[in-house]
Design an enzyme around this catalytic site. Structure first.
Site, PDB file in Angstrom:
ATOM      1  N   PHE A 149       0.869  -1.567  -0.390  1.00  0.00           N
ATOM      2  CA  PHE A 149       0.199   0.304   0.393  1.00  0.00           C
ATOM      3  C   PHE A 149       0.735   1.579   0.332  1.00  0.00           C
ATOM      4  O   PHE A 149       0.355   1.977  -0.576  1.00  0.00           O
ATOM      5  CB  PHE A 149      -0.803   0.228   1.108  1.00  0.00           C
ATOM      6  CG  PHE A 149      -0.325   0.173   2.031  1.00  0.00           C
ATOM      7  CD1 PHE A 149      -0.108   1.933   2.580  1.00  0.00           C
ATOM      8  CD2 PHE A 149      -0.094  -0.371   2.898  1.00  0.00           C
ATOM      9  CE1 PHE A 149       1.136   1.999   3.845  1.00  0.00           C
ATOM     10  CE2 PHE A 149       0.741  -0.464   4.963  1.00  0.00           C
ATOM     11  CZ  PHE A 149       1.323   1.106   5.121  1.00  0.00           C
ATOM     12  N   LYS A 173      -1.232  -7.152  -9.053  1.00  0.00           N
ATOM     13  CA  LYS A 173      -2.428  -7.327  -8.114  1.00  0.00           C
ATOM     14  C   LYS A 173      -1.306  -6.612  -6.895  1.00  0.00           C
ATOM     15  O   LYS A 173      -0.825  -6.233  -6.144  1.00  0.00           O
ATOM     16  CB  LYS A 173      -2.468  -8.936  -7.392  1.00  0.00           C
ATOM     17  CG  LYS A 173      -3.560  -9.400  -6.600  1.00  0.00           C
ATOM     18  CD  LYS A 173      -3.865  -7.963  -5.773  1.00  0.00           C
ATOM     19  CE  LYS A 173      -3.288  -9.056  -4.930  1.00  0.00           C
ATOM     20  NZ  LYS A 173      -3.401  -7.852  -2.933  1.00  0.00           N
ATOM     21  N   GLU A 176      -5.233  -3.986  -1.689  1.00  0.00           N
ATOM     22  CA  GLU A 176      -6.869  -3.986  -2.042  1.00  0.00           C
ATOM     23  C   GLU A 176      -6.748  -2.481  -1.371  1.00  0.00           C
ATOM     24  O   GLU A 176      -7.674  -1.517  -1.291  1.00  0.00           O
ATOM     25  CB  GLU A 176      -7.339  -4.720  -1.659  1.00  0.00           C
ATOM     26  CG  GLU A 176      -7.014  -5.247   0.418  1.00  0.00           C
ATOM     27  CD  GLU A 176      -5.852  -6.145   0.557  1.00  0.00           C
ATOM     28  OE1 GLU A 176      -4.475  -6.015   0.290  1.00  0.00           O
ATOM     29  OE2 GLU A 176      -5.672  -7.237   0.943  1.00  0.00           O
ATOM     30  N   SER A 226       5.207  -6.919   3.333  1.00  0.00           N
ATOM     31  CA  SER A 226       5.651  -7.386   4.663  1.00  0.00           C
ATOM     32  C   SER A 226       7.065  -8.353   4.493  1.00  0.00           C
ATOM     33  O   SER A 226       6.187  -9.533   3.567  1.00  0.00           O
ATOM     34  CB  SER A 226       4.500  -7.629   5.481  1.00  0.00           C
ATOM     35  OG  SER A 226       3.616  -8.040   5.626  1.00  0.00           O
ATOM     36  N   CYS A 281      10.075   1.856   2.846  1.00  0.00           N
ATOM     37  CA  CYS A 281      10.410   0.561   4.054  1.00  0.00           C
ATOM     38  C   CYS A 281      12.072   0.824   3.710  1.00  0.00           C
ATOM     39  O   CYS A 281      13.161   0.391   4.736  1.00  0.00           O
ATOM     40  CB  CYS A 281      10.939  -0.925   2.325  1.00  0.00           C
ATOM     41  SG  CYS A 281      11.211   0.177   1.274  1.00  0.00           S
ATOM     42  N   GLU A 375       9.010  -3.887  13.407  1.00  0.00           N
ATOM     43  CA  GLU A 375       9.031  -2.935  12.413  1.00  0.00           C
ATOM     44  C   GLU A 375       7.491  -2.543  13.140  1.00  0.00           C
ATOM     45  O   GLU A 375       6.239  -3.025  12.656  1.00  0.00           O
ATOM     46  CB  GLU A 375       8.932  -3.511  10.547  1.00  0.00           C
ATOM     47  CG  GLU A 375       8.094  -2.708   9.835  1.00  0.00           C
ATOM     48  CD  GLU A 375       8.348  -3.221   8.479  1.00  0.00           C
ATOM     49  OE1 GLU A 375       7.638  -4.427   8.246  1.00  0.00           O
ATOM     50  OE2 GLU A 375       9.293  -2.648   7.205  1.00  0.00           O
TER      51      GLU A 375
HETATM   52  P1  NAD Z   1       0.900  -6.998   3.356  1.00  0.00           P
HETATM   53  O1  NAD Z   1       2.433  -7.918   3.400  1.00  0.00           O
HETATM   54  O2  NAD Z   1       0.222  -6.675   4.066  1.00  0.00           O
HETATM   55  O3  NAD Z   1       0.857  -6.969   1.929  1.00  0.00           O
HETATM   56  C1  NAD Z   1       1.388  -6.790   0.105  1.00  0.00           C
HETATM   57  C2  NAD Z   1       0.248  -7.502  -0.623  1.00  0.00           C
HETATM   58  O4  NAD Z   1       0.683  -8.675  -0.267  1.00  0.00           O
HETATM   59  C3  NAD Z   1      -0.913  -6.588  -1.518  1.00  0.00           C
HETATM   60  O5  NAD Z   1      -1.160  -6.687  -2.586  1.00  0.00           O
HETATM   61  C4  NAD Z   1      -1.516  -7.977  -0.469  1.00  0.00           C
HETATM   62  O6  NAD Z   1      -3.216  -8.141  -0.979  1.00  0.00           O
HETATM   63  C5  NAD Z   1      -1.170  -8.651  -0.095  1.00  0.00           C
HETATM   64  N1  NAD Z   1      -1.610 -10.270   1.500  1.00  0.00           N
HETATM   65  C6  NAD Z   1      -1.579  -9.472   2.466  1.00  0.00           C
HETATM   66  N2  NAD Z   1      -1.818 -10.776   3.324  1.00  0.00           N
HETATM   67  C7  NAD Z   1      -1.506 -11.466   2.869  1.00  0.00           C
HETATM   68  C8  NAD Z   1      -1.253 -12.877   3.107  1.00  0.00           C
HETATM   69  N3  NAD Z   1      -2.182 -13.271   3.917  1.00  0.00           N
HETATM   70  N4  NAD Z   1      -1.477 -13.611   2.082  1.00  0.00           N
HETATM   71  C9  NAD Z   1      -0.943 -13.193   0.516  1.00  0.00           C
HETATM   72  N5  NAD Z   1      -1.156 -12.071   0.389  1.00  0.00           N
HETATM   73  C10 NAD Z   1      -1.395 -11.351   1.496  1.00  0.00           C
HETATM   74  O7  NAD Z   1       2.175  -5.686   3.043  1.00  0.00           O
HETATM   75  P2  NAD Z   1       1.833  -3.843   3.378  1.00  0.00           P
HETATM   76  O8  NAD Z   1       1.053  -3.945   4.639  1.00  0.00           O
HETATM   77  O9  NAD Z   1       0.388  -3.303   2.010  1.00  0.00           O
HETATM   78  O10 NAD Z   1       3.405  -2.926   2.662  1.00  0.00           O
HETATM   79  C11 NAD Z   1       4.008  -2.376   4.032  1.00  0.00           C
HETATM   80  C12 NAD Z   1       5.177  -3.386   3.931  1.00  0.00           C
HETATM   81  O11 NAD Z   1       5.493  -3.458   2.624  1.00  0.00           O
HETATM   82  C13 NAD Z   1       5.978  -2.953   5.193  1.00  0.00           C
HETATM   83  O12 NAD Z   1       6.379  -4.421   5.617  1.00  0.00           O
HETATM   84  C14 NAD Z   1       7.005  -1.895   4.680  1.00  0.00           C
HETATM   85  O13 NAD Z   1       8.240  -2.816   4.678  1.00  0.00           O
HETATM   86  C15 NAD Z   1       7.127  -3.525   3.262  1.00  0.00           C
HETATM   87  N6  NAD Z   1       7.650  -2.754   1.941  1.00  0.00           N
HETATM   88  C16 NAD Z   1       8.688  -3.359   1.165  1.00  0.00           C
HETATM   89  C17 NAD Z   1       9.268  -2.776   0.157  1.00  0.00           C
HETATM   90  C18 NAD Z   1      10.417  -3.029   0.247  1.00  0.00           C
HETATM   91  O14 NAD Z   1      11.390  -3.297  -0.838  1.00  0.00           O
HETATM   92  N7  NAD Z   1      11.812  -3.711   0.892  1.00  0.00           N
HETATM   93  C19 NAD Z   1       9.088  -1.593  -0.195  1.00  0.00           C
HETATM   94  C20 NAD Z   1       7.459  -1.173   0.130  1.00  0.00           C
HETATM   95  C21 NAD Z   1       7.056  -1.599   1.052  1.00  0.00           C
END
Ligand code: NAD
Length: 481
Positions: A149, A173, A176, A226, A281, A375
């Protein structure tokens, strides 16, 4: 609702299905601005079918022709920059300058894709008389990109221009929580002349992600999010014999030495931890204060007071995120840490329902505390005191994450020591947010990245292609080999 219900984008058309829907919120005032469909396995099937049908035609075009679409796409991003900026602000909450920086970065990412014909040209060498070895790159086929997000426009553009310019067909994808920017990206790619089926958007959550990991027609998956979900996607995707690059969460350490420049360090550290409401991140999360650094910490408090929620600080993404971040602060306080600047209970006048957390600085945190290890993903900086540089490096090295680390110092020797010894994929000297810019690629170490390669820049070429090694002999002599 300001925007109509979000649709999927399949086969060059926006399609509505019979799905359950989730509300999409504007985090700055808590209003519902749209609804997003929770698509199902069949929607992924349809997108894969359409991408498969588009692949032979798209991949057969010379790369110089494919990138023409991205020259036009980049111009369209520039043309619509104000509208795209406003959309990011609305669905993610970022303030204007931060949201605009995101679109500018998307333009830079696209410029890199336009240079791929020069960079990914392959190799050739005459290895013995009349015998040539060459390496040519080929696209993988249908690939998928799953995004978080926190950068609704930029993170999709980490993967779209490069993967598609290199000849693949992609299914996106998006998160959401922020689906609207991806729909505009689809519209702009269509306007730029991308043939139907080459790019698709399937909205939803866990079910769509699992369907992508399981689908035999998808060759590779890039994931950003994450660490918990990165591990799930990496395990499930590779178990299904796909190429997977999964970037995870972070806990970035900034090491501040006593000789660090007072104004530059204090302002940069505060900007790093509070920019984008700490939802980067690459944000500073832990400051390791080495020896006598009280003067810098005092000045940081002054700078933190200039960060005003609702003016130059946006909200966090959701009511749950606000609650989670505030709980971390309260638990740290209970564990004995000292809250120097407290962002809890922040209310912005006129936006009382927004999810605001003010900048927060917590001193005398110890490495065993939960807030030092996990985090937080909000505008919160913890300070751990270290008696010397060796102790500071020990603290940094102990983190399971490894996205970024930085050192603030005037000493070249100290800077080099930290750059060599930090356990992180991206390191900085006197830089609060050490994001490499194109053509350099982005990618962490340890639990911040699973898989091989980087997500953008030169490092992504290997991930989005496979190489073919060709040996030819075109001479007239007999008996040579
Ligand atoms: P998230 O992991 O909750 O969601 C990421 C994606 O995974 C979304 O599209 C979501 O719909 C999907 N998702 C969520 N739960 C899932 C599950 N149980 N099974 C399958 N798919 C699932 O992450 P977020 O809250 O949207 O974003 C923040 C996180 O992203 C932070 O941890 C941040 O550090 C990380 N991030 C990392 C980088 C990097 O380059 N390392 C860059 C941006 C963000």
């Amino acid at each position: 609702m300001k925007y109509p219900e979000v649709m999927n984008y399949v086969g060059g058309r926006f399609v509505a299905g019979d799905h359950p829907y989730l509300d999409v919120f504007n985090p700055s005032d808590g209003t519902v601005i749209s609804k997003v469909p929770l698509s199902a396995r069949e929607d992924v099937d349809a997108a894969v079918e359409s991408a498969k049908a588009a692949f032979p035609g798209w991949s057969a075009l010379p790369i110089k022709e494919r990138v023409q679409v991205f020259y036009r796409y980049r111009s369209l991003l520039e043309r619509d920059i104000e509208e795209l900026t406003a959309l990011v602000t609305e669905e993610n909450g970022k303030v204007y300058g931060e949201a605009k920086a995101e679109i500018l970065k998307s333009m830079e990412l696209t410029e890199f894709a336009c240079s791929l014909p020069q960079i990914a040209a392959g190799e050739v060498l005459e290895v013995s008389r009349g015998v040539e070895c060459r390496i040519e790159r080929f696209p993988l086929g249908v690939v998928a990109s799953i995004t978080p997000f926190n950068f609704p426009n930029m993170v999709p553009n980490w993967t779209i221009p490069n993967a598609i310019a290199l000849g693949n067909c992609m299914i996106l994808k998006p998160s959401e929580l922020v689906p609207l920017s991806s729909i505009r990206i689809a519209e702009l790619l269509r306007e730029a002349g991308l043939p139907e089926g080459v790019f698709q958007v399937v909205n939803g959550g866990k079910d769509v992600v699992e369907a992508i990991c399981d689908h035999s027609g998808i060759e590779a998956i890039s994931f950003v999010g994450s660490t918990k979900v990165a591990k799930l996607v990496y395990r499930r995707g590779t178990a299904n014999l796909k190429r997977v690059l999964a970037l995870g969460g972070a806990k970035n350490h900034l090491i501040v030495m006593p000789d660090a420049d007072l104004e530059m360090t204090s302002s940069n550290v505060v900007a790093s931890m509070s920019g984008c409401a700490g939802q980067r991140c690459m944000a500073a999360s832990v400051m390791v204060a080495v020896s006598e650094t009280d003067h810098i910490i005092q000045r940081m408090i002054d700078y933190a007071k200039k960060v005003v929620p609702g003016e130059n600080l946006g909200p966090v993404i959701s009511a749950e995120a606000k609650e989670r971040i505030e709980r971390y602060i309260t638990e740290a306080e209970k564990a004995g840490a000292s809250v120097l600047v407290d962002g809890r209970k922040t209310v912005v006048k006129g936006k009382e329902n927004g999810y605001y957390v003010g900048p927060t600085i917590i001193d005398f945190v110890t490495p065993d505390m939960k807030i030092a290890q996990e985090e937080v993903f909000g505008p919160v900086l913890v300070i751990i005191r270290a008696k010397d540089l060796e102790k500071a490096m020990e603290i940094e090295n102990a983190s399971p994450y490894g996205n970024a680390a930085s050192v603030f110092t005037e000493s070249g020797g100290v800077a080099r020591y930290v750059m060599e010894n930090a356990s992180a994929g991206m390191v900085g000297v006197n830089v609060g947010v050490p994001v490499p810019r194109e053509p350099f690629s982005f990618g962490g170490w340890n639990e911040s990245r699973f898989g091989v390669g980087d997500i953008n820049g030169k490092g992504s070429i290997e991930f989005w292609t496979r190489s073919k090694k060709m040996t030819t002999k075109w001479n007239q002599e007999h008996g040579t080999n």
